[in-house]
Design an enzyme around this catalytic site. Structure first.
Site: not given
Length: 609
Positions: A133, A186, A204, A276-277, A299-300, A465
């Site tokens: 990941y 994204r 994931k 996700e994303d 999750d974001d 990050n």
């Protein structure tokens, strides 16, 4: 076959995990000494068995199994047990100097020997997590067209509009419990990678199995391909997705709605759909639209908030006081994650993870406010007054209300305008400073010293990050605070020695939360996600931090214990689902922690009859 001579397939059929999902391969009902039959369409044997990742054991097939399944001559004569296979593969992986080569080697292993892949990942989680990941998966997604070998999930594009239900039925597994879906717009803060974002759902779901114990056969990665606005990909002859501009508006919404309805029709009410994303403008809308009709999780937004809240709850044992007694100041409320910065990251840091900063800032703030409201019984609006946000224009205050974006307005409090973070720190006097800006070096020496001036143990979370974009490094936080800061980050940092004492910085990693959270939803047969379940997950994670961890300055437990941590989180989430009346698996198991552990997938080889 068990010691009493009973095969798994001869045992009485029972409802599966979550109340109704059949255990096709006998993975839940079998103990490790029971025999299972390696079914595909028929009983797998010979060359077919060696090409079936569900059942292939490579050189671990015993002499008896080689005779029974026509494997003589198809394998070298040596018989290696699973531990020796693991040792050999780890030795080989460590020879690779390029992270992407390790990623590709792990994906190859997953495609030929599923159980050995998960045994490697579970036994070496701290070493291999960055391989399968983040950060390596980001580079893999960027080069997915070049390294693509065989499909690992479902690709649903605009070409499939009107027949998505048929596409779902093409997937060979019928008993799906978790779907991770992306539209690739994204990817890890790297921008629009279109169809090549499939690496994210695949990675994931690998973690759902390795860390949360969900069966691999119950996991489905999905990429929704509506095109891409990435000019580089549109011109790339090797790009594997639709070569057209992204669909938006009604066309996009209709495709997503058809997908959501088809999933529910094909897999039922209790299948967990994790977004996700997705880009900011779609992520909140999808979560809001479908949270009342489907079991959905982002999750974001929710996972990031939950893991940070867990760190704050754990840190209270070090800094003292209760959560409502603290004052929180955030740097970052969303506007920095625009195209300019995304392009900068893509050019200079293509291999590293970036948090979705709009999600992180306001999402974390909202979950903290919910926990404060829960503890004090005060209205949510009152709880929000303990939390302040600073954006690119300064402190978010009431006098700026008309010009604020909608998601910032709940955080606009009565205060004089302040333009700089340092002045905001000096005026607000927060006990907790949280960075979610995506801009590095913003927690300057002056800011950290100001935090230290009125806090015995300032709590500093630099969540952005990659490492270069972290608001401050671990070494800076410990040095500038003279060893008094409690520090955690979004990026991993090495331990720091200051004045003869070793400080180990924690990392707010979403992988602490989502595998156990998903397991908790499934074992309870939950039909909806409630905010109180996120709070329950945070509290369970915080409870796993030991005194030994605190002595090192850690506010998160070691990742090597992640399966036990996930079981505790699952038990807490399931208990909350039962309490809220959202659980459908009845009767409720007496010991939810033991039940969660018993439901976890084991990667150990089975003996074939």
């Amino acid at each position: 076959m068990a010691s009493n001579g009973v095969s798994v397939l001869d045992m009485e059929k029972k409802s599966g995990v979550g109340g109704g999902v059949e255990d096709v391969y006998g993975e839940d009902s079998a103990t490790e000494d029971q025999l299972v039959t390696p079914w595909t369409v028929s009983v797998a044997s010979g060359y077919t068995l060696l090409r079936d990742p569900h059942h292939n054991k490579g050189l671990a097939f015993s002499e008896k199994e080689r005779d029974a399944h026509y494997l003589r001559g198809l394998l070298p004569p040596a018989v290696l047990d699973q531990d020796l296979q693991e040792k050999r593969l780890m030795h080989n992986l460590r020879q690779y100097e390029v992270p992407l080569q390790r990623y590709m080697a792990m994906m190859d292993l997953q495609e030929r020997n599923e159980r050995l892949f998960y045994k490697l990942l579970i036994d070496n989680v701290e070493e291999l997590l960055p391989v399968v990941y983040t950060p390596t998966v980001g580079e893999a997604c960027q080069k997915y067209g070049s390294i693509f070998r065989r499909p690992q999930g479902l690709y649903i594009s605009l070409k499939e509009k009107g027949k998505i239900l048929e596409v779902l039925k093409n997937w060979p597994e019928r008993s799906i419990q978790v779907i991770v879906v992306t539209d690739g717009e994204r990817i890890l803060g790297l921008g629009d990678l279109g169809c090549q974002g499939m690496g994210i759902p695949v990675g994931k779901l690998s973690l759902y199995t390795a860390l949360g114990g969900l069966r691999p056969s119950a996991c489905l990665p999905v990429t929704i391909d509506v095109g891409t606005n990435n000019e580089q990909l549109l011109k790339d002859e090797f790009y594997i997705g639709l070569k057209q501009r992204r669909a938006t508006g009604r066309e996009y919404a209709e495709l997503l709605h058809e997908f959501m309805c088809a999933v529910k029709q094909n897999y039922g009410e209790k299948v967990l759909i994790q977004f996700e994303d997705f880009a900011n403008h779609n992520a909140f809308e999808l979560l809001s639209k479908y949270s009342r009709t489907h079991l959905v999780f982002n999750d974001d937004i929710q996972g990031t908030a939950s893991v940070v809240l867990a760190g704050l709850i754990a840190a209270l044992k070090l800094v003292g006081g209760s959560l409502p007694e603290h004052t929180f100041l955030f740097l970052g409320a969303g506007e920095w994650d625009g195209p300019t910065l995304a392009q900068y990251r893509l050019k200079h840091f293509p291999w590293r993870l970036s948090l979705p900063y709009q999600f992180a800032g306001t999402g974390i703030a909202e979950l903290i406010a919910l926990e404060i409201s829960k503890q004090t019984k005060a209205p949510l609006e009152e709880a929000r007054k303990k939390i302040w946000l600073v954006d690119s224009k300064g402190l978010i205050v009431h006098s700026r209300m008309e010009s604020l974006q909608h998601f910032k307005k709940p955080w606009a409090h009565e205060h004089k305008p302040i333009s700089s973070l340092l002045d905001a720190v000096k005026s607000i006097k927060p006990t907790v400073l949280i960075g979610s800006s995506g801009v590095g070096k913003t927690f300057t020496k002056e800011v950290v010293e100001a935090m230290t001036a009125f806090n015995k143990k300032p709590l500093i979370l630099a969540l952005s990050n990659p490492t270069s974009q972290s608001e401050c490094t671990a070494e800076e936080a410990y040095t500038w605070s003279k060893g008094r800061a409690i520090y955690a980050s979004g990026s991993p940092f090495d331990p720091v020695e200051y004045n003869g004492k070793l400080f180990v910085p924690g990392q707010a990693n979403n992988a602490y939360i989502f595998p156990g959270f998903g397991l908790g939803l499934i074992i309870s047969g939950a039909i909806r996600v409630h905010d109180d379940m996120l709070l329950a997950a945070s509290e369970a994670l915080a409870a796993q931090v030991t005194q030994e961890n605190y002595d090192k300055g850690l506010i998160y437990p070691p990742f090597r214990d992640i399966r036990k941590i996930s079981a505790h989180i699952a038990a807490n989430v399931a208990a909350k689902a039962y309490q809220l009346g959202l659980a459908s698996r009845l009767p409720r198991p007496q010991n939810l922690f033991q039940y969660a552990e018993s439901c976890m997938y084991s990667p150990l080889y089975r003996i074939y009859r």
